[in-house]
Design an enzyme around this catalytic site. Sequence first.
Site, PDB file in Angstrom:
ATOM      1  CG  ASP A 295      -2.149   1.275   1.441  1.00 29.20           C
ATOM      2  OD1 ASP A 295      -1.324   1.763   0.812  1.00 29.20           O
ATOM      3  OD2 ASP A 295      -3.051   1.049   1.330  1.00 29.20           O
ATOM      4  CG  HIS A 296       1.392   3.995  -3.578  1.00 22.23           C
ATOM      5  ND1 HIS A 296       0.421   3.982  -4.112  1.00 22.23           N
ATOM      6  CD2 HIS A 296       1.810   5.533  -3.687  1.00 22.23           C
ATOM      7  CE1 HIS A 296      -0.287   5.015  -3.826  1.00 22.23           C
ATOM      8  NE2 HIS A 296       0.541   5.820  -4.003  1.00 22.23           N
TER       9      HIS A 296
ATOM     10  CG  HIS B 259      -4.056   4.231  -1.132  1.00 18.35           C
ATOM     11  ND1 HIS B 259      -3.531   3.418  -0.869  1.00 18.35           N
ATOM     12  CD2 HIS B 259      -4.831   4.639  -2.083  1.00 18.35           C
ATOM     13  CE1 HIS B 259      -2.850   2.659  -1.894  1.00 18.35           C
ATOM     14  NE2 HIS B 259      -3.710   3.634  -3.277  1.00 18.35           N
TER      15      HIS B 259
HETATM   16  C1  BG6 Z   1      -3.333   4.205  -6.539  1.00 21.47           C
HETATM   17  C2  BG6 Z   1      -5.289   4.149  -6.884  1.00 21.47           C
HETATM   18  O1  BG6 Z   1      -3.582   3.117  -5.818  1.00 21.47           O
HETATM   19  O2  BG6 Z   1      -3.293   5.570  -5.970  1.00 21.47           O
HETATM   20  C3  BG6 Z   1      -5.127   5.771  -7.969  1.00 21.47           C
HETATM   21  O3  BG6 Z   1      -5.186   3.282  -8.440  1.00 21.47           O
HETATM   22  C4  BG6 Z   1      -4.457   7.069  -7.983  1.00 21.47           C
HETATM   23  O4  BG6 Z   1      -5.928   5.818  -9.020  1.00 21.47           O
HETATM   24  C5  BG6 Z   1      -3.121   6.602  -7.121  1.00 21.47           C
HETATM   25  O5  BG6 Z   1      -4.223   7.885  -8.825  1.00 21.47           O
HETATM   26  C6  BG6 Z   1      -2.433   8.165  -5.340  1.00 21.47           C
HETATM   27  O6  BG6 Z   1      -1.876   8.144  -5.264  1.00 21.47           O
HETATM   28  P1  BG6 Z   1      -0.532   9.358  -4.623  1.00 21.47           P
HETATM   29  O7  BG6 Z   1       0.441   8.542  -4.249  1.00 21.47           O
HETATM   30  O8  BG6 Z   1      -0.599  10.094  -5.783  1.00 21.47           O
HETATM   31  O9  BG6 Z   1      -1.980   9.808  -3.771  1.00 21.47           O
END
Ligand code: BG6
Length: 489
Positions: free
Chosen positions: A177-178, A240
Amino acid sequence: TEKPTALIMIFGATGDLAKRKLFPSLYRLYKRGKLSDRYAIIGVARRELTNDAFQKSVKTSIQAAIKDCDDLDSFVSHFYYHSHDVTDSSSYLSLKTMANDLDQHYQLDGNRIFYLAMAPEFFGTIAEHLKSDGLTEVSGFKRLVIEKPFGHDLESAKELNNQLRQAFSEDEVYRIDHYLGKEMVQNIEVIRFANAIFEPLWNNRYISNIQITSSEVLGVEERGRYYETSGALRDMVQNHMLQMVALLAMEPPIRLNTEEIRAEKVKVFRAMNMLEGEAVKENFVRGQYGRGTVDGVDVPAYREEQMVNPESNTETFVAGKLSIDTFRWKGVPFYIRTGKKMAAKSTKIVIQFKDIPMNLYYQTEKTLNPNLLVIHIQPEEGITLYLNAQKAGENVETTPVKLNFANSGIDGNTPEAYERLLYDCMRGDATNFTHWDEVSLSWSFVDKISEVWENTKAENFPNYEAGSMGPRKADELLEKDGFFWWPVD
Ligand code: BG6
């Protein structure tokens, strides 16, 4: 610093994630001296490519992501390519030979990381082949890193998990989960548990509500096909948003290790009040963008995007009110909202403290602003604390003051999420990856909401203009409780 040793196989090496995130992150680790010389990368993908051509494309993607890079040639000399058919055993057997050779050549101690950065429908198949074709028989560690989506609902997530678990044990599965790799998301725990001025206040006696916003300017771009089956709820909330809720709400762990932290997060998910039927309608709002103007440019509606059904019922925006039924949180709403094609790209958490018992001063119309703690996750990283102070030259009038901390890292450049997560995985630290228990509980919560949404057509779609902060209903959600979304900067 620890310098782990491993062979990393990246499945989906010609894809977008590998190019935009994984190669640049590996390169940064290398530049920061966090990789030993004992590493090798095998890019795995369908198309035919020579090692040379692959190394060139790795270089190009690093140069596109990072200004001024040197040492690139020696870095990419550890990259190899394998043209692969994910359903064919003979393909895995030749991959295995390649892996064994590299293992010997670079003395990798038999450590292997399998990174699945590709279409989710193949996750299960690949894991099964890795085992049946012998790639997981290693003398060192073996770890599977897996990108989202982890299933489409609880049932499919279970099925996927069972497939993976044939080849890897729970503690060998690293579910990405980045958001958990973001500097300021990791900082939530530190802010809470290392500060005497917050720790005692972090409960329903002193906090009135918590607001988490993650807005995006981008739409679905070329991902219409995936997004149509997902929507904002599955794409952002299940993972997230709920992860941020868990970090904000968890009890202090008795120790800072993976098991203890996860156990506390899991407890939050278990305490989350499950919404069903009518309660979904009262507490959750869905939205879909119509035409509008973003950064001065006219943009089409969601239903006009590529690969999107012209009558799509898919939500591109979600706002919701969550309750966590524990001694600490009973009565404190956690509001979340996220969406595409909104006014700004920004992720922020606002903690609103309760009003003081009696108001001696005034700002406007005899009300005093409450204290707010804002955690800026992105694009800025930092913390702002809103206090009240005397307005200069007055004695009963106050003015809000902002205490600001901008996080800029040691060299003005905090490591990227993927960089941390890759390094954590190489070191065997799974704290910032999601455990199966977290995944399954969050799907159970989300499934109840999608059930309602899938069975009732949203009559008012599109209901927010591209470039706005979402539908009016999302504001009403807070107004019903006497709150509003704080427009903080
Ligand atoms: C991803 C989603 O997990 O997270 C995308 O699949 C989204 O749709 C992205 O744009 C958002 O990540 P960040 O790091 O740009 O907030």
